[in-house]
Enzyme design. Structure first.
Site, PDB file in Angstrom:
ATOM      1  N   ASP A  96      -9.959  -8.341  -3.907  1.00 23.98           N
ATOM      2  CA  ASP A  96      -9.918  -7.413  -4.393  1.00 23.98           C
ATOM      3  C   ASP A  96      -9.052  -8.086  -5.832  1.00 23.98           C
ATOM      4  O   ASP A  96      -7.946  -8.379  -5.532  1.00 23.98           O
ATOM      5  CB  ASP A  96      -9.215  -6.464  -3.595  1.00 23.98           C
ATOM      6  CG  ASP A  96      -9.177  -5.066  -3.543  1.00 23.98           C
ATOM      7  OD1 ASP A  96      -9.917  -5.164  -4.615  1.00 23.98           O
ATOM      8  OD2 ASP A  96      -8.244  -4.778  -3.545  1.00 23.98           O
ATOM      9  N   ASP A 118     -11.952  -8.587 -11.979  1.00 28.69           N
ATOM     10  CA  ASP A 118     -11.130  -7.476 -12.928  1.00 28.69           C
ATOM     11  C   ASP A 118     -10.830  -7.496 -13.792  1.00 28.69           C
ATOM     12  O   ASP A 118      -9.615  -7.493 -14.429  1.00 28.69           O
ATOM     13  CB  ASP A 118     -10.156  -7.145 -12.034  1.00 28.69           C
ATOM     14  CG  ASP A 118      -9.887  -5.058 -12.572  1.00 28.69           C
ATOM     15  OD1 ASP A 118     -10.011  -4.686 -13.175  1.00 28.69           O
ATOM     16  OD2 ASP A 118      -9.362  -4.330 -11.664  1.00 28.69           O
ATOM     17  N   HIS A 192      -5.354   4.430  -8.259  1.00 21.81           N
ATOM     18  CA  HIS A 192      -5.346   3.822  -6.553  1.00 21.81           C
ATOM     19  C   HIS A 192      -3.841   4.269  -6.324  1.00 21.81           C
ATOM     20  O   HIS A 192      -3.202   5.288  -6.964  1.00 21.81           O
ATOM     21  CB  HIS A 192      -4.884   2.324  -6.573  1.00 21.81           C
ATOM     22  CG  HIS A 192      -5.779   1.142  -6.801  1.00 21.81           C
ATOM     23  ND1 HIS A 192      -6.712   1.079  -8.492  1.00 21.81           N
ATOM     24  CD2 HIS A 192      -6.764   0.900  -5.688  1.00 21.81           C
ATOM     25  CE1 HIS A 192      -7.098   0.823  -8.196  1.00 21.81           C
ATOM     26  NE2 HIS A 192      -7.878   0.474  -7.103  1.00 21.81           N
ATOM     27  N   ALA A 230     -10.010   4.700  -3.263  1.00 19.80           N
ATOM     28  CA  ALA A 230     -11.018   6.020  -2.385  1.00 19.80           C
ATOM     29  C   ALA A 230     -10.071   6.548  -0.945  1.00 19.80           C
ATOM     30  O   ALA A 230     -10.855   6.602  -0.107  1.00 19.80           O
ATOM     31  CB  ALA A 230     -11.873   5.030  -1.722  1.00 19.80           C
ATOM     32  N   SER A 231      -8.360   6.358  -1.320  1.00 20.62           N
ATOM     33  CA  SER A 231      -7.864   6.842   0.327  1.00 20.62           C
ATOM     34  C   SER A 231      -7.709   8.123  -0.028  1.00 20.62           C
ATOM     35  O   SER A 231      -7.955   9.387  -0.640  1.00 20.62           O
ATOM     36  CB  SER A 231      -6.419   6.554  -0.091  1.00 20.62           C
ATOM     37  OG  SER A 231      -6.595   4.700   0.587  1.00 20.62           O
ATOM     38  N   ILE A 272     -10.294   1.341   1.216  1.00 25.76           N
ATOM     39  CA  ILE A 272      -9.484   1.889   1.442  1.00 25.76           C
ATOM     40  C   ILE A 272      -8.568   1.158   1.640  1.00 25.76           C
ATOM     41  O   ILE A 272      -8.595  -0.271   2.643  1.00 25.76           O
ATOM     42  CB  ILE A 272     -10.097   2.916   2.603  1.00 25.76           C
ATOM     43  CG1 ILE A 272     -11.043   3.657   2.236  1.00 25.76           C
ATOM     44  CG2 ILE A 272      -8.832   2.631   3.713  1.00 25.76           C
ATOM     45  CD1 ILE A 272     -12.022   3.623   3.215  1.00 25.76           C
ATOM     46  N   ASP A 273      -6.888   1.327   0.911  1.00 21.29           N
ATOM     47  CA  ASP A 273      -5.783   0.385   1.785  1.00 21.29           C
ATOM     48  C   ASP A 273      -4.825   1.757   2.077  1.00 21.29           C
ATOM     49  O   ASP A 273      -3.719   0.998   2.663  1.00 21.29           O
ATOM     50  CB  ASP A 273      -5.399  -0.262   0.261  1.00 21.29           C
ATOM     51  CG  ASP A 273      -4.561  -1.547   0.787  1.00 21.29           C
ATOM     52  OD1 ASP A 273      -4.062  -0.955   1.755  1.00 21.29           O
ATOM     53  OD2 ASP A 273      -3.920  -1.603   0.120  1.00 21.29           O
ATOM     54  N   SER A 274      -4.477   2.453   1.396  1.00 19.17           N
ATOM     55  CA  SER A 274      -3.239   3.265   1.088  1.00 19.17           C
ATOM     56  C   SER A 274      -3.158   4.489   2.580  1.00 19.17           C
ATOM     57  O   SER A 274      -2.708   4.333   3.090  1.00 19.17           O
ATOM     58  CB  SER A 274      -3.396   4.181   0.272  1.00 19.17           C
ATOM     59  OG  SER A 274      -3.271   4.092  -1.246  1.00 19.17           O
TER      60      SER A 274
HETATM   61  P1  13P Z   1      -6.058   3.134  -2.106  1.00 19.51           P
HETATM   62  O1  13P Z   1      -5.098   2.834  -2.560  1.00 19.51           O
HETATM   63  O2  13P Z   1      -6.938   4.428  -2.804  1.00 19.51           O
HETATM   64  O3  13P Z   1      -6.451   2.982  -1.184  1.00 19.51           O
HETATM   65  O4  13P Z   1      -7.804   1.911  -2.604  1.00 19.51           O
HETATM   66  C1  13P Z   1      -7.277   0.806  -2.299  1.00 19.51           C
HETATM   67  C2  13P Z   1      -8.021  -0.035  -3.234  1.00 19.51           C
HETATM   68  O5  13P Z   1      -9.094   0.613  -4.280  1.00 19.51           O
HETATM   69  C3  13P Z   1      -8.324  -1.272  -3.372  1.00 19.51           C
HETATM   70  O6  13P Z   1      -9.023  -1.941  -4.724  1.00 19.51           O
HETATM   71  O1  G3H Z   2      -5.976  -1.854  -4.928  1.00 20.02           O
HETATM   72  C1  G3H Z   2      -4.898  -2.414  -5.258  1.00 20.02           C
HETATM   73  C2  G3H Z   2      -5.129  -2.491  -3.658  1.00 20.02           C
HETATM   74  O2  G3H Z   2      -4.356  -1.487  -3.135  1.00 20.02           O
HETATM   75  C3  G3H Z   2      -4.035  -3.242  -2.924  1.00 20.02           C
HETATM   76  O3  G3H Z   2      -2.393  -3.517  -3.242  1.00 20.02           O
HETATM   77  O4  G3H Z   2      -1.614  -5.464  -4.408  1.00 20.02           O
HETATM   78  O5  G3H Z   2      -0.737  -3.821  -2.986  1.00 20.02           O
HETATM   79  O6  G3H Z   2      -1.496  -5.207  -2.088  1.00 20.02           O
HETATM   80  P1  G3H Z   2      -1.857  -4.492  -3.502  1.00 20.02           P
HETATM   81 ZN    ZN Z   3      -9.432  -1.300  -6.235  1.00 23.67          ZN
END
Ligand code: 13P
Ligand code: G3H
Ligand code: ZN
Length: 326
Positions: A96, A118, A192, A230-231, A272-274
């Site tokens: 990512d 990116d 994000h 996209a969270s 989706i991460d957050s």
């Molecule tokens: P969120 O912070 O909305 O979850 O996005 C995650 C993301 O785009 C990771 O690349």
């Molecule tokens: O797009 C970002 C992701 O949520 C990853 O976050 O760099 O804190 O691991 P991070």
């Molecule tokens: Zn991202």
């Protein structure tokens, strides 16, 4: 540098076929970030139980956190765990927000099946050149590549952008043609992190720019489009966090209906991460507050993992539409 391995030997797949099926089927593949064992167990359990194809993704920061060799075997273990559960779901391991050619090469050599380069913050021609270079290398190894046009506000792996720049639809066709990338992340109003919109009293979340998405889709019909940031920033979790000593006032995300609409269109990967981070933090805080004498990490991490499974099943079933498509 450790020994080289192909993702194919780890039981992983690239994203080509899963995207083709998602574009045709009007759903999106979930891309869940992970950094540790419990997150990965939850992702695999939920995706195997809902029979959803899945992209497990790792940021540069996550790779540093978890150790690249450890990650390779975690991904391999994830596939084996799914198979032991009786599920044949395809699993891709994706970098990512890769920011250099060298990082992408290193990930490919250590078993990733897909990488994102990116270059969205670079001038257009430099973004094209960097993405092209990564594609040329990646395709020799049958690894798929995600590029990005347009900048999201918020933190993109240590790079912080205060304002977003929407994707210019007139650039997408040229970018895809010149770079040969396999999917394209675009900027249509998501961002994000947990504070996606600054809302005043009584204001609601502004809709995503579906007009830009449609313009992009017209210029590259059938081409896989990716949505970052996209969270939904699930409010139940924000409330639990605040109730048990946290401080996350004003945290807000993208409403689920808008993501459903995006998933039904050309968007075929949703990141989706957050939301996962919020679920874990909410449950750990709640558990700690209610069990002050407990000191076994399996207890509080177990509670967090259980919640994460439920969250991911819900996303697959009712937001992305990927359940049953594995
Ligand atoms: P969120 O912070 O909305 O979850 O996005 C995650 C993301 O785009 C990771 O690349
Ligand atoms: O797009 C970002 C992701 O949520 C990853 O976050 O760099 O804190 O691991 P991070
Ligand atoms: Zn991202």
């Amino acid at each position: 540098m450790g020994d080289k391995v192909s993702y194919k030997d780890l039981g992983l797949v690239n994203t080509r076929e899963m995207f083709a099926r998602a574009v045709d089927g009007g759903y999106a593949i979930p891309a869940y970030n992970f950094n540790n064992l419990e997150q990965l167990q939850a992702i695999i359990t939920a995706c195997a139980e809902t029979e959803s194809p899945v992209i497990i993704q790792v940021s540069k920061g996550a790779r540093d956190y978890a150790n690249q060799t450890m990650l390779r075997y975690m991904a391999m273990g994830a596939v084996k765990m799914a198979r032991e559960m009786g599920s044949q779901i395809p699993v891709a391991l994706h970098l990512d927000h890769g920011d250099t050619f060298e990082l992408c090469v290193s990930c490919i050599e250590s078993g990733f099946s897909s990488v994102m380069i990116d270059g969205s913050h670079l001038p257009y021609d430099e973004n094209v050149a960097l993405t092209r270079k990564v594609v040329e290398y990646a395709h020799q190894h049958d690894v798929t590549v995600e590029g990005e046009l347009g900048v999201l506000a918020g933190i993109e792996d240590e790079v912080e952008a205060e304002h977003s720049t929407y994707t210019k639809p007139e650039e997408v066709e040229d970018f895809v043609k010149k770079t040969g990338c396999d999917s394209l992340a675009i900027s249509i109003g998501t961002s994000h992190g947990a504070y996606k919109f600054k809302l005043k009293e009584g204001e609601s979340v502004p809709p995503l720019r579906f007009d830009i998405l449609e313009e992009c889709e017209k210029r590259i019909p059938g081409f896989p489009i990716v949505l970052h940031g996209a969270s939904s920033v699930v409010q139940d979790y924000v409330q639990l966090i605040n109730r048990y000593g946290g401080k996350m006032e004003g945290a807000v995300g993208v409403p689920e209906e808008q993501l459903r609409k995006a998933a039904a269109s050309a968007v075929c990967k949703i990141n989706i991460d957050s939301d996962g981070r919020l679920a874990v933090t909410a449950k750990v805080r709640e558990f700690m507050a209610n069990n002050p004498g407990e000191f076994d990490p399996r207890k509080y991490l177990g509670a967090a993992r259980k919640e994460l499974v439920e969250l991911i099943k819900h996303k697959n079933e009712t937001v992305l539409g990927s359940a049953g498509k594995g």
